[in-house]
Design a protein around this motif. Structure first.
Motif, short mmCIF file in Angstrom:
data_model
loop_
_atom_site.label_atom_id
_atom_site.label_comp_id
_atom_site.label_asym_id
_atom_site.label_seq_id
_atom_site.Cartn_x
_atom_site.Cartn_y
_atom_site.Cartn_z
N ASP A 1 -2.82 17.94 11.72
CA ASP A 1 -3.59 18.52 10.62
C ASP A 1 -4.44 17.51 9.88
O ASP A 1 -5.34 17.88 9.13
N LEU A 2 -4.18 16.21 10.08
CA LEU A 2 -5.00 15.18 9.44
C LEU A 2 -6.28 14.90 10.22
O LEU A 2 -7.20 14.28 9.70
N ILE A 3 -6.34 15.36 11.47
CA ILE A 3 -7.49 15.10 12.33
C ILE A 3 -8.26 16.38 12.65
O ILE A 3 -9.49 16.40 12.66
N SER B 1 -0.30 -0.97 9.36
CA SER B 1 -0.07 0.46 9.12
C SER B 1 -0.21 1.27 10.41
O SER B 1 0.49 2.27 10.61
N ILE B 2 -1.11 0.84 11.30
CA ILE B 2 -1.26 1.53 12.59
C ILE B 2 0.03 1.45 13.38
O ILE B 2 0.47 2.44 13.99
N GLU B 3 0.66 0.29 13.37
CA GLU B 3 1.89 0.10 14.14
C GLU B 3 2.99 1.07 13.69
O GLU B 3 3.86 1.43 14.48
N ILE B 4 2.94 1.49 12.45
CA ILE B 4 3.97 2.40 11.94
C ILE B 4 3.55 3.86 12.03
O ILE B 4 4.32 4.71 12.49
N LEU C 1 -3.35 3.34 6.88
CA LEU C 1 -2.64 4.61 7.04
C LEU C 1 -1.39 4.54 6.18
O LEU C 1 -0.64 3.56 6.25
N HIS C 2 -1.16 5.55 5.36
CA HIS C 2 -0.01 5.50 4.46
C HIS C 2 1.03 6.58 4.76
O HIS C 2 2.05 6.68 4.07
N SER C 3 0.78 7.39 5.80
CA SER C 3 1.74 8.42 6.19
C SER C 3 1.53 8.74 7.66
O SER C 3 0.47 8.42 8.23
N TYR D 1 6.61 -2.81 3.27
CA TYR D 1 7.06 -1.50 3.71
C TYR D 1 8.38 -1.66 4.48
O TYR D 1 8.54 -2.60 5.26
N PRO D 2 9.35 -0.77 4.27
CA PRO D 2 10.65 -0.90 4.97
C PRO D 2 10.47 -0.95 6.49
O PRO D 2 9.81 -0.09 7.07
N ARG D 3 11.05 -1.94 7.12
CA ARG D 3 10.90 -2.11 8.56
C ARG D 3 11.96 -1.35 9.35
O ARG D 3 11.82 -1.18 10.56
N THR D 4 13.03 -0.94 8.68
CA THR D 4 14.08 -0.16 9.34
C THR D 4 14.48 1.01 8.45
O THR D 4 14.32 0.97 7.23
#
Length: 211
Positions: A204-206, A120-123, A197-199, A71-74
């Motif tokens: 609204d997701l929770i 994914s959590i970190e992002i 997590l992908h987004s 996944y792009p880091r920047t």
């Protein structure tokens, strides 16, 4: 103007807050707690049910491999992806969101899955909502060095539980019933180790229109 408008749309999903002041924000870091004991149901204690006796901790021998994570880091502007996403999430959640902890109950066999999950959590998980609570089996202490980010952007709480002699799925559910011993947040989101997590996690997701 557009930022404020978009933020209000997302915030309409949040439950009505009863807080009169801002919730304190947690600082990034990793807190490792001691092993906790289960508070067994009285009926099991009274009958001395053998299934509730603590099983001997099994040392963890994890399977380790490097995650295939590209996944792009920047961003194109040179900003760290996680920093950019978090700025957007602060608009979506507003100035006084409820406290929400993310809770994971897992163990040695889920180590490779967890490596992807934590990336994914970190992002994508908001840094300002609460803590990332990870509960593992007693005996899994050695796997921590393989799991967690070296420089976390979130606040991680790691706890260990002694394991009663019950089938894994049954024990997993009983462990969840004791979740309130690990979190004091307004809300807790549970997640399995085989998820990512992908987004960005917006209200609204929770929540569903105030629920």
């Amino acid at each position: 103007m557009e930022k404020a408008k978009g933020g209000k749309i997302y915030q309409s999903f949040l439950p009505v807050s009863k807080l009169s002041k801002l919730s304190p924000r947690v600082s990034p870091g990793i807190l490792i707690k001691n092993t906790t004991e289960f508070q067994l149901p009285k009926i099991c204690v009274n009958r001395n049910a053998s299934i509730w006796k603590i099983c001997k901790a099994i040392p963890c021998t994890p399977y380790i491999d490097k995650p295939n994570w590209n996944y792009p880091r920047t961003t194109m502007a040179g900003e760290k992806t996680g920093d950019f996403v978090n700025r957007v999430l602060e608009i979506a959640w507003g100035s006084n969101p409820p406290s929400v902890d993310l809770y994971l109950r897992s163990g040695c066999n889920g180590i490779m899955e967890m490596k992807y999950l934590f990336q994914s959590i970190e992002i994508f998980w908001p840094r300002f909502l609460g803590s990332i609570i990870i509960v593992l089996d007693a005996g899994d202490e050695a796997i921590l060095k393989y799991l967690l980010p070296e420089k976390p952007a979130h606040h991680y709480i790691i706890e260990f539980e002694h394991t009663p002699c019950v089938p894994g799925r049954v024990f997993n559910q009983y462990s969840y019933l004791n979740l309130d011993r690990h979190s004091s947040a307004d809300y807790v989101v549970t997640i399995d180790s085989d998820c990512i997590l992908h987004s960005p996690v917006t209200p609204d997701l929770i929540f569903r229109q105030g629920r």
